[in-house]
Design a protein around this motif. Sequence first.
Motif, PDB file in Angstrom:
ATOM      1  N   CYS A 130      60.624  -4.131  58.429  1.00  0.00           N
ATOM      2  CA  CYS A 130      62.043  -4.493  58.386  1.00  0.00           C
ATOM      3  C   CYS A 130      62.300  -5.729  59.249  1.00  0.00           C
ATOM      4  N   PRO A 131      63.242  -6.582  58.809  1.00  0.00           N
ATOM      5  CA  PRO A 131      63.543  -7.789  59.595  1.00  0.00           C
ATOM      6  C   PRO A 131      64.093  -7.417  60.967  1.00  0.00           C
ATOM      7  N   HIS A 149      61.464  -2.152  53.142  1.00  0.00           N
ATOM      8  CA  HIS A 149      60.630  -3.270  53.579  1.00  0.00           C
ATOM      9  C   HIS A 149      59.289  -2.730  54.069  1.00  0.00           C
ATOM     10  N   CYS A 182      66.569  -0.017  56.999  1.00  0.00           N
ATOM     11  CA  CYS A 182      67.437  -0.913  57.778  1.00  0.00           C
ATOM     12  C   CYS A 182      68.729  -1.263  57.038  1.00  0.00           C
ATOM     13  N   CYS A 225      67.316  -1.564  51.427  1.00  0.00           N
ATOM     14  CA  CYS A 225      66.252  -0.915  52.198  1.00  0.00           C
ATOM     15  C   CYS A 225      66.799   0.373  52.805  1.00  0.00           C
TER      16      CYS A 225
END
Length: 190
Positions: free
Chosen positions: A155-156, A152, A91, A88
């Motif tokens: 993003c996580p 993403h 991130c 990604c």
Amino acid sequence: MQDFSASSPPKALDVKAFASENGALDGADALAHYPRLTADLLKLDDASPSRDSTKVHWNAEGQLLKTSLAAPQVWLHLGAQVTLPMTCQRCLNTVEMLVEAKRSFRFVSSEQEAEFEDDEAEEDLLVLTKLFDLHALVEDELLMAMPMVPMHDVCPEPQVFAAQDPDFELQEAAASRPFAVLASLKGDKH
Ligand SMILES: [Zn+2]
């Protein structure tokens, strides 16, 4: 050991015969058979759960299209999908990107004919051969369909990891340092 060879696109396809028969082929091939596709990807190590599940799904249909012209046209309709582990660009974590290709090709009898018709034809032209490398075409099409900037949708959250790893915030702080260093370098210029 599973044998993937039966699921690979043929490397020597007689396109005209395939089209004459209204041929149809499909399969799910091992990603490892596509070195150009995997060259820039995150390494899939033995422990990675996606290592075995990552397959190149492909399908091809041949078609002989009757026209008012002398010879019928030879067409190949190709589809291919694969989910690739990429980095990604926001991130820098792994993001699984679905890459899909779908295109139709018309085959002409010679390179000269392809060049001659290329300006007017809207479709993609390829030169007819009895030994057409469908495997390479699948890889070409997927390479072209790969996102330039994989990312993403969302993003996580880094907090998820912070709970497991008390050093995470420190690592994250360190990771953001290059920008701080860059900023200070810029500041030092004058
Ligand atoms: Zn991300």
